[in-house]
Design an enzyme around this catalytic site. Sequence first.
Site, PDB file in Angstrom:
ATOM      1  N   GLN A  80       0.887  -1.189   0.000  1.00 17.20           N
ATOM      2  CA  GLN A  80       0.000   0.000   0.000  1.00 17.20           C
ATOM      3  C   GLN A  80       0.916   1.228   0.000  1.00 17.20           C
ATOM      4  O   GLN A  80       1.068   1.921   1.004  1.00 17.20           O
ATOM      5  CB  GLN A  80      -0.917  -0.045   1.236  1.00 17.20           C
ATOM      6  CG  GLN A  80      -1.863   1.137   1.367  1.00 17.20           C
ATOM      7  CD  GLN A  80      -3.158   1.002   0.562  1.00 17.20           C
ATOM      8  OE1 GLN A  80      -3.457  -0.050   0.031  1.00 17.20           O
ATOM      9  NE2 GLN A  80      -3.914   2.082   0.452  1.00 17.20           N
TER      10      GLN A  80
ATOM     11  N   ASP B 209       9.350 -13.736  -9.609  1.00 21.23           N
ATOM     12  CA  ASP B 209       8.583 -12.580  -9.122  1.00 21.23           C
ATOM     13  C   ASP B 209       9.223 -12.080  -7.830  1.00 21.23           C
ATOM     14  O   ASP B 209      10.051 -12.786  -7.234  1.00 21.23           O
ATOM     15  CB  ASP B 209       7.117 -12.988  -8.876  1.00 21.23           C
ATOM     16  CG  ASP B 209       6.151 -11.808  -9.050  1.00 21.23           C
ATOM     17  OD1 ASP B 209       6.621 -10.655  -9.139  1.00 21.23           O
ATOM     18  OD2 ASP B 209       4.935 -12.052  -9.084  1.00 21.23           O
TER      19      ASP B 209
ATOM     20  N   LYS C  40      -0.163  -8.924 -16.731  1.00 22.52           N
ATOM     21  CA  LYS C  40      -1.076  -9.372 -15.659  1.00 22.52           C
ATOM     22  C   LYS C  40      -2.169  -8.332 -15.405  1.00 22.52           C
ATOM     23  O   LYS C  40      -1.893  -7.139 -15.355  1.00 22.52           O
ATOM     24  CB  LYS C  40      -0.278  -9.591 -14.380  1.00 22.52           C
ATOM     25  CG  LYS C  40      -1.124  -9.949 -13.178  1.00 22.52           C
ATOM     26  CD  LYS C  40      -0.298 -10.436 -12.002  1.00 22.52           C
ATOM     27  CE  LYS C  40       0.175  -9.321 -11.123  1.00 22.52           C
ATOM     28  NZ  LYS C  40       0.924  -9.800  -9.954  1.00 22.52           N
TER      29      LYS C  40
HETATM   30  C1  R5P Z   1       2.586  -7.895  -7.046  1.00 26.45           C
HETATM   31  O1  R5P Z   1       2.628  -6.942  -7.795  1.00 26.45           O
HETATM   32  C2  R5P Z   1       3.784  -8.736  -6.778  1.00 26.45           C
HETATM   33  O2  R5P Z   1       4.809  -8.464  -7.665  1.00 26.45           O
HETATM   34  C3  R5P Z   1       3.430 -10.198  -6.848  1.00 26.45           C
HETATM   35  O3  R5P Z   1       3.078 -10.519  -8.176  1.00 26.45           O
HETATM   36  C4  R5P Z   1       2.311 -10.524  -5.922  1.00 26.45           C
HETATM   37  O4  R5P Z   1       2.690 -10.286  -4.600  1.00 26.45           O
HETATM   38  C5  R5P Z   1       1.850 -11.936  -6.052  1.00 26.45           C
HETATM   39  O5  R5P Z   1       0.699 -12.110  -5.285  1.00 26.45           O
HETATM   40  P1  R5P Z   1      -0.160 -13.423  -5.445  1.00 26.45           P
HETATM   41  O6  R5P Z   1       0.733 -14.580  -5.168  1.00 26.45           O
HETATM   42  O7  R5P Z   1      -1.238 -13.276  -4.398  1.00 26.45           O
HETATM   43  O8  R5P Z   1      -0.725 -13.434  -6.815  1.00 26.45           O
END
Ligand code: R5P
Length: 293
Positions: free
Chosen positions: A97, A217, A191
């Site tokens: 946030q 990621d 995404k």
């Molecule tokens: C978000 O922008 C981050 O880079 C990750 O992609 C995110 O934390 C992944 O979250 P989740 O596993 O809930 O899809």
Amino acid sequence: MTTILSGSASQALAGRLARALEATLLETSYDRFPNGDLFVSLDVDHDLALEDERVIVVASTASSDAHLELLLLQDAAREAGATEIVTVIPYMGYDRQEQAFNPGEPVSSRAVARAISSGTDEVVLVTPHEDVVCDFFEPTARQIDGATVLADALPDDLDHPVFIAPDVGAVSLAETVREAYGRGSTDYFEKTRHSETAVDISPSDIDVDGRDVVVVDDSISTGGTMSEAVGVLTERGVGRVYVTCVHPVLARSAVTRLYTAGVEAIYGTDTLERAVSSVSVAPVLAETLELTE
Ligand code: R5P
């Protein structure tokens, strides 16, 4: 002299960092008062035991309690006479946030950064969600790139590997891992996030048929992003699929979700100490902290 204090959730990383820096790791008790308030106590035998010491507090803040614990550790260090306090936050909670997305919302990262800044001389973050998070600290936090160690966990025999970012924000991480691995190519998907747990992935047109893929990621939270990416890859006849991230949050059923989607293995660092934390960011942190000693 350097002394390291650890948050209760970062003890293995703090230990590795102490070894890498040849610093003293001070044992700490973590407890709670009957009313629920957190309490910490450093294993020191007299007042001002840390006088003239550079104290490094290492604490990931994956929970609200961990945030509080970090503030208490900083204060205990100051109370024991530390002349300099460096706060290392391997994984910073509330960093998602980093802006008020809707009227009436707080900039949560800024709120916690202000509190942490008040008890320290310097802050080091590992791969924050957005660079701007560093600017919320006073003085501005430094950041290290935790992705540099991720290639160490991967099998040596990847077949024509492709390192894929599940969204454009992770492209530089995928490139970092590819470079460290030494061969392969890099690509990224697009995404669209619909909710905290639901995302859509639009693949690129890269040919992955029979090739091994590593999806990279910054963090895996619910596993929604990675499982969608793995699903898209599986439909295209990919070879083996590995997922790797700096921060293995792995909330709820994320691990099951990923294996169900078809991953061969999950790799993360020890910014969060999980079963999949197979590589450590300690060497990279040590390098940064040594340079500023
Ligand atoms: C978000 O922008 C981050 O880079 C990750 O992609 C995110 O934390 C992944 O979250 P989740 O596993 O809930 O899809």
